[in-house]
Design a protein around this motif. Structure first.
Motif, PDB file in Angstrom:
ATOM      1  N   PRO A  73      -9.235 -13.704 -24.203  1.00  0.00           N
ATOM      2  CA  PRO A  73     -10.159 -14.699 -24.771  1.00  0.00           C
ATOM      3  C   PRO A  73      -9.447 -15.875 -25.438  1.00  0.00           C
ATOM      4  O   PRO A  73      -9.852 -17.020 -25.272  1.00  0.00           O
ATOM      5  CB  PRO A  73     -10.971 -13.900 -25.786  1.00  0.00           C
ATOM      6  N   VAL A  74      -8.386 -15.613 -26.169  1.00  0.00           N
ATOM      7  CA  VAL A  74      -7.684 -16.698 -26.861  1.00  0.00           C
ATOM      8  C   VAL A  74      -7.059 -17.670 -25.862  1.00  0.00           C
ATOM      9  O   VAL A  74      -7.055 -18.887 -26.078  1.00  0.00           O
ATOM     10  CB  VAL A  74      -6.636 -16.143 -27.856  1.00  0.00           C
ATOM     11  N   ILE A  75      -6.572 -17.170 -24.745  1.00  0.00           N
ATOM     12  CA  ILE A  75      -5.989 -18.041 -23.723  1.00  0.00           C
ATOM     13  C   ILE A  75      -7.086 -18.822 -23.005  1.00  0.00           C
ATOM     14  O   ILE A  75      -6.922 -20.011 -22.711  1.00  0.00           O
ATOM     15  CB  ILE A  75      -5.139 -17.220 -22.729  1.00  0.00           C
ATOM     16  N   ALA A  76      -8.214 -18.183 -22.741  1.00  0.00           N
ATOM     17  CA  ALA A  76      -9.329 -18.881 -22.093  1.00  0.00           C
ATOM     18  C   ALA A  76      -9.814 -20.051 -22.952  1.00  0.00           C
ATOM     19  O   ALA A  76     -10.096 -21.138 -22.438  1.00  0.00           O
ATOM     20  CB  ALA A  76     -10.467 -17.903 -21.821  1.00  0.00           C
ATOM     21  N   VAL A  77      -9.894 -19.840 -24.256  1.00  0.00           N
ATOM     22  CA  VAL A  77     -10.317 -20.909 -25.166  1.00  0.00           C
ATOM     23  C   VAL A  77      -9.271 -22.022 -25.183  1.00  0.00           C
ATOM     24  O   VAL A  77      -9.606 -23.211 -25.136  1.00  0.00           O
ATOM     25  CB  VAL A  77     -10.563 -20.348 -26.584  1.00  0.00           C
ATOM     26  N   ARG A  78      -8.005 -21.660 -25.213  1.00  0.00           N
ATOM     27  CA  ARG A  78      -6.935 -22.650 -25.227  1.00  0.00           C
ATOM     28  C   ARG A  78      -6.950 -23.489 -23.938  1.00  0.00           C
ATOM     29  O   ARG A  78      -6.802 -24.709 -23.986  1.00  0.00           O
ATOM     30  CB  ARG A  78      -5.583 -21.954 -25.391  1.00  0.00           C
ATOM     31  N   ILE A  79      -7.147 -22.834 -22.809  1.00  0.00           N
ATOM     32  CA  ILE A  79      -7.218 -23.558 -21.537  1.00  0.00           C
ATOM     33  C   ILE A  79      -8.419 -24.500 -21.534  1.00  0.00           C
ATOM     34  O   ILE A  79      -8.334 -25.644 -21.076  1.00  0.00           O
ATOM     35  CB  ILE A  79      -7.284 -22.570 -20.350  1.00  0.00           C
ATOM     36  N   THR A  80      -9.539 -24.044 -22.059  1.00  0.00           N
ATOM     37  CA  THR A  80     -10.745 -24.874 -22.107  1.00  0.00           C
ATOM     38  C   THR A  80     -10.540 -26.090 -23.007  1.00  0.00           C
ATOM     39  O   THR A  80     -11.019 -27.182 -22.705  1.00  0.00           O
ATOM     40  CB  THR A  80     -11.943 -24.041 -22.597  1.00  0.00           C
ATOM     41  N   ASP A  81      -9.830 -25.926 -24.108  1.00  0.00           N
ATOM     42  CA  ASP A  81      -9.575 -27.054 -25.009  1.00  0.00           C
ATOM     43  C   ASP A  81      -8.599 -28.056 -24.407  1.00  0.00           C
ATOM     44  O   ASP A  81      -8.770 -29.261 -24.543  1.00  0.00           O
ATOM     45  CB  ASP A  81      -9.015 -26.555 -26.343  1.00  0.00           C
ATOM     46  N   ILE A  82      -7.574 -27.553 -23.721  1.00  0.00           N
ATOM     47  CA  ILE A  82      -6.518 -28.428 -23.205  1.00  0.00           C
ATOM     48  C   ILE A  82      -6.848 -28.989 -21.827  1.00  0.00           C
ATOM     49  O   ILE A  82      -6.481 -30.111 -21.506  1.00  0.00           O
ATOM     50  CB  ILE A  82      -5.173 -27.670 -23.175  1.00  0.00           C
ATOM     51  N   LEU A  83      -7.539 -28.205 -20.999  1.00  0.00           N
ATOM     52  CA  LEU A  83      -7.857 -28.572 -19.613  1.00  0.00           C
ATOM     53  C   LEU A  83      -6.588 -28.996 -18.852  1.00  0.00           C
ATOM     54  O   LEU A  83      -6.426 -30.156 -18.471  1.00  0.00           O
ATOM     55  CB  LEU A  83      -8.908 -29.687 -19.559  1.00  0.00           C
ATOM     56  N   PRO A  84      -5.684 -28.043 -18.639  1.00  0.00           N
ATOM     57  CA  PRO A  84      -4.428 -28.378 -17.955  1.00  0.00           C
ATOM     58  C   PRO A  84      -4.669 -28.870 -16.534  1.00  0.00           C
ATOM     59  O   PRO A  84      -5.584 -28.424 -15.857  1.00  0.00           O
ATOM     60  CB  PRO A  84      -3.662 -27.052 -17.963  1.00  0.00           C
ATOM     61  N   GLN A  85      -3.801 -29.789 -16.097  1.00  0.00           N
ATOM     62  CA  GLN A  85      -3.939 -30.394 -14.774  1.00  0.00           C
ATOM     63  C   GLN A  85      -2.902 -29.888 -13.775  1.00  0.00           C
ATOM     64  O   GLN A  85      -3.056 -30.095 -12.583  1.00  0.00           O
ATOM     65  CB  GLN A  85      -3.784 -31.914 -14.892  1.00  0.00           C
ATOM     66  N   ARG A  87       0.419 -26.843 -12.764  1.00  0.00           N
ATOM     67  CA  ARG A  87       0.929 -25.483 -12.955  1.00  0.00           C
ATOM     68  C   ARG A  87       1.837 -25.410 -14.169  1.00  0.00           C
ATOM     69  O   ARG A  87       1.812 -24.428 -14.902  1.00  0.00           O
ATOM     70  CB  ARG A  87       1.702 -25.041 -11.716  1.00  0.00           C
ATOM     71  N   ASP A  88       2.635 -26.433 -14.380  1.00  0.00           N
ATOM     72  CA  ASP A  88       3.552 -26.433 -15.520  1.00  0.00           C
ATOM     73  C   ASP A  88       2.805 -26.423 -16.853  1.00  0.00           C
ATOM     74  O   ASP A  88       3.194 -25.721 -17.793  1.00  0.00           O
ATOM     75  CB  ASP A  88       4.491 -27.639 -15.456  1.00  0.00           C
ATOM     76  N   GLU A  89       1.750 -27.193 -16.946  1.00  0.00           N
ATOM     77  CA  GLU A  89       0.942 -27.195 -18.168  1.00  0.00           C
ATOM     78  C   GLU A  89       0.329 -25.820 -18.397  1.00  0.00           C
ATOM     79  O   GLU A  89       0.286 -25.333 -19.527  1.00  0.00           O
ATOM     80  CB  GLU A  89      -0.157 -28.257 -18.082  1.00  0.00           C
ATOM     81  N   LEU A  90      -0.131 -25.213 -17.335  1.00  0.00           N
ATOM     82  CA  LEU A  90      -0.736 -23.884 -17.427  1.00  0.00           C
ATOM     83  C   LEU A  90       0.318 -22.838 -17.801  1.00  0.00           C
ATOM     84  O   LEU A  90       0.061 -21.958 -18.620  1.00  0.00           O
ATOM     85  CB  LEU A  90      -1.415 -23.531 -16.111  1.00  0.00           C
ATOM     86  N   ALA A  95       3.305 -19.167 -21.955  1.00  0.00           N
ATOM     87  CA  ALA A  95       4.725 -18.995 -22.260  1.00  0.00           C
ATOM     88  C   ALA A  95       5.014 -17.808 -23.176  1.00  0.00           C
ATOM     89  O   ALA A  95       6.039 -17.144 -23.023  1.00  0.00           O
ATOM     90  CB  ALA A  95       5.283 -20.270 -22.873  1.00  0.00           C
ATOM     91  N   LYS A  96       4.146 -17.502 -24.102  1.00  0.00           N
ATOM     92  CA  LYS A  96       4.396 -16.411 -25.045  1.00  0.00           C
ATOM     93  C   LYS A  96       3.976 -15.042 -24.516  1.00  0.00           C
ATOM     94  O   LYS A  96       4.232 -14.033 -25.158  1.00  0.00           O
ATOM     95  CB  LYS A  96       3.669 -16.677 -26.361  1.00  0.00           C
ATOM     96  N   GLU A  97       3.343 -15.013 -23.374  1.00  0.00           N
ATOM     97  CA  GLU A  97       2.891 -13.740 -22.811  1.00  0.00           C
ATOM     98  C   GLU A  97       4.065 -12.999 -22.189  1.00  0.00           C
ATOM     99  O   GLU A  97       5.069 -13.592 -21.827  1.00  0.00           O
ATOM    100  CB  GLU A  97       1.794 -13.976 -21.778  1.00  0.00           C
ATOM    101  N   LYS A  98       3.912 -11.699 -22.058  1.00  0.00           N
ATOM    102  CA  LYS A  98       4.983 -10.857 -21.527  1.00  0.00           C
ATOM    103  C   LYS A  98       4.942 -10.747 -20.008  1.00  0.00           C
ATOM    104  O   LYS A  98       5.613  -9.911 -19.437  1.00  0.00           O
ATOM    105  CB  LYS A  98       4.901  -9.467 -22.149  1.00  0.00           C
ATOM    106  N   PHE A  99       4.146 -11.563 -19.379  1.00  0.00           N
ATOM    107  CA  PHE A  99       4.033 -11.547 -17.924  1.00  0.00           C
ATOM    108  C   PHE A  99       3.967 -12.985 -17.420  1.00  0.00           C
ATOM    109  O   PHE A  99       3.742 -13.910 -18.184  1.00  0.00           O
ATOM    110  CB  PHE A  99       2.795 -10.764 -17.475  1.00  0.00           C
TER     111      PHE A  99
END
Length: 117
Positions: A73-85, A87-90, A95-99
């Protein structure tokens, strides 16, 4: 203000925060002619500047993103706020995830985001 315990916690997008702060501001204007507190005005200004979607669209996008396998959920909210364009932005959001995500997963997420641009 001293908080003794947290009763409920919910992740909100900037669009949802903007909608809530706007409602609070309107209610306060109806009740009195007092000027809003500095912190409140700054928070509302920030939400108005950086919220890119409507609250309904933001909720809908978060719902679609949560359908993906490696989505929190926290990543989904972050993606919604940033709206990356890209792959690098995404990738920077993950980056902090273990996968790491495969190219197909990144593209699927970006396709979902592009529907709301």
């Amino acid at each position: 203000m001293i908080v003794k315990e947290v009763l409920n916690e919910e992740f909100l997008t900037l669009a949802e925060v903007k909608e809530m702060l706007t409602q609070i501001m309107e209610e306060r204007r109806e009740e009195s002619d007092e000027e809003q507190v500095y912190e409140f005005r700054k928070a509302l200004s920030h939400a108005e500047i950086f919220a890119k979607l409507s609250a309904d669209d933001a909720k809908e996008l978060v719902g679609k993103l949560l359908e993906f396998e490696k989505m929190k959920p926290v990543i989904a909210v972050r993606i919604t706020d940033i709206l990356p364009q890209s792959r690098d932005e995404l990738r920077s959001i993950y980056a902090k995830e273990k996968f790491t995500l495969k190219e197909e997963e990144l593209d699927a997420i970006l396709d979902a985001v592009r529907q709301y641009l």
